[in-house]
Design an enzyme around this catalytic site. Structure first.
Site: not given
Ligand code: BES
Ligand code: ZN
Ligand code: MN
Length: 497
Positions: A266, A271, A278, A289, A348, A350, A352
């Site tokens: 990735k 992000d 966020k 990210d 968010d 994104e 996947r």
């Molecule tokens: N890049 C983030 C995941 C992340 C968050 C990694 C904090 C490290 C620290 C990812 O893109 C994301 O935002 N995931 C969301 C998914 C949710 C919306 C289902 C998450 O983990 O909050």
């Molecule tokens: Zn992300």
């Molecule tokens: Mn995200």
């Protein structure tokens, strides 16, 4: 740092600093026992005074020790003798390297303790990795560099028998290649989002490709991705002014017809969450990210440096995720390259979306195995914290192989379950699937989403959300899981011991 190996008696080692191990702050290690009588007497007398602290990695410098060629001795506490291993040695040596790097010592030597002679390969490898980690600095963006005036530049590792030299040399070669791969991953990750854009990442991949004819680096443009039907990936990029890239690195070190290991990382260079934005606190860390993508570049560099006899493909889908008038909106439905439609309930989620098209693209390489690496879910940090990477997948053998490689090289992962009960959490009323799985098991439902696109090959997924970087006062990328991935490839080549 340069690493040398040598067979020598303790008294004949000409160095600015000879590092000698002590257990529990008082019990002399084998290297002290090997000193000539006069020197040994002085060291033992000093130890008796109890000035070497009793905790692992405590140090004490001695000057003018008689009967040896070394200018100084550094006594290094190796901790509990019963618990001693290559990892403990490496971590104590890291502290020693830090100390010597900051004073005026430019070269040092260490006698490998007898206790590690049967584990010479991990000992040498881990030592090189720990030393390189200690001297790593990220100051590309500082106008005044704060480098040590006389940095430690040379370390000699001393053993007693000729047959030990080859193992040690190989270990140091592997360790330094892994450490440089980690450093590349760290550098790319620590760079801010305004410098490390998808285009920058693609340029860095191309620079790597110029190192050898065995590595070819290309990057698909948005137009090319459009033609391939990568609607999921492009939907994320639409909200950003930086063009997305699909970086492809092809390392051909193995037989022409042998199936490659494909690493998909990735590469989200920033992000913000998109329209599902966020919270602002700590959002700067979302420059990290792209750590999965950075680890792919780092691992491929290690393949090149080690000239590994194996075929490895790196694929890095790279984009930003920002709020914008053209950005994805909750409820939007997009069509992936595989033809599956996706209802985007949270913009968010994104990672996947960009990964699923890259995973479909991976099919064309007829992979022996595909491993994706991603800072995919905050839920993984809740489940495993910052010590252990999350591992999921559709093949037990591949999962075990990765778990073992991580165990070998102290870059651990832990497997989480995946089954249809979790997959059902992604059901959508309006599309083939939703991009989020609702409450509970966020790391698993994210993997289930990817699992819909990986049915044609053996696949494992590494969620590095908790392990790719550190927050707080020592904020910075860790270079993980370059060690795990490189160790897995070394083992496939039957080169790791
Ligand atoms: N890049 C983030 C995941 C992340 C968050 C990694 C904090 C490290 C620290 C990812 O893109 C994301 O935002 N995931 C969301 C998914 C949710 C919306 C289902 C998450 O983990 O909050
Ligand atoms: Zn992300
Ligand atoms: Mn995200």
């Amino acid at each position: 740092m340069h690493y040398l190996t040598k067979i020598s008696a303790a008294e004949n080692i000409a160095t600015q600093c000879l590092i000698l191990g002590v257990f529990d702050g008082k019990q002399p290690g084998s290297s002290i026992v090997k000193l000539p009588a006069m020197a040994r007497k002085q060291v033992l007398a000093t130890l008796k005074k109890g000035d070497l602290g009793d905790k692992a990695a405590h140090t004490l410098l001695l000057y003018s020790v008689p009967g040896i060629k070394a200018e100084r001795i550094l006594l290094l506490n190796l901790g509990d003798k019963k618990a001693f291993d290559s990892k403990k040695m490496a971590s104590a040596m890291g502290t020693a390297v830090d100390l010597l790097n900051k004073n005026s010592t430019r070269d040092c030597a260490v006698i490998i303790p007898d206790e590690l002679i049967d584990a010479l390969y991990p000992a040498g490898r881990d030592l090189a990795i720990a030393a390189e980690e200690q001297v790593y600095q990220f100051d590309q963006c500082k106008s005044k560099k704060n480098r040590p005036g006389k940095p430690l530049g040379k370390m000699t590792l001393v053993v007693t028998e000729r047959k030990q030299l080859n193992t040690l040399k190989k270990a140091l070669k592997h360790g330094t290649a892994i450490a440089s791969g980690m450093n590349l991953a760290k550098d790319l990750a620590n760079l801010p989002g305004n410098i490390c854009t998808p285009t920058y990442l693609a340029d860095m991949a191309k620079r790597l490709g110029r190192k050898t004819t065995k590595l070819k680096a290309t990057a698909l443009t948005e137009k090319q991705m459009q033609r391939l039907g990568m609607g999921a990936l492009l939907s994320v990029s639409r909200g950003s002014r930086e063009p997305a890239k699909l970086i492809v690195l092809e390392y051909r070190g193995g037989k022409e017809n042998s199936r490659p290991v494909v690493l998909v990382g990735k590469g989200l260079t920033f992000d913000a969450g998109g329209i599902s934005i966020k919270p602002s606190a700590g959002m700067d860390e979302m420059k990290y990210d792209m750590c999965g993508g950075a680890s792919v570049l780092g691992t491929l560099q290690a393949c090149v440096d080690l000239d590994l006899p194996i075929n490895v493909i790196g694929i890095v889908p790279s984009s930003e995720n920002l709020p914008d008038g053209e950005a994805n909106k909750p409820g939007d439905i997009v069509t992936s390259m595989a033809g599956l439609t996706i209802e985007i309930l949270n913009t968010d989620a994104e990672g996947r979306l960009i990964l699923c098209d890259a995973l479909t693209y991976a099919e064309r390489f007829k992979p022996a195995a595909v491993i994706d690496i991603a800072t995919l879910t905050g839920a993984c940090v809740v489940a495993l914290g910052h010590h252990t990477t999350g591992l999921l997948g559709n093949d037990d053998k591949l999962a075990d192989e990765l778990l073992q490689a991580g165990e070998d090289i102290h870059d651990p992962a832990w497997r989480l379950p995946m089954n249809d009960d979790y997959r059902k959490q992604l059901d959508s009323n309006f599309a083939d699937m939703a991009n989020i799985g609702g409450k509970g098991a966020g790391t698993i439902t994210a993997a289930c989403f990817l699992g819909e696109f990986t049915k044609k090959y053996k696949w494992a997924h590494l969620d590095i959300a908790g392990t790719a970087w550190k927050s707080g006062s020592d904020k910075g990328a860790t270079g993980r899981p370059v060690p795990l991935l490189t160790q897995m490839l070394l083992k496939r080549c039957k080169l790791a011991e």
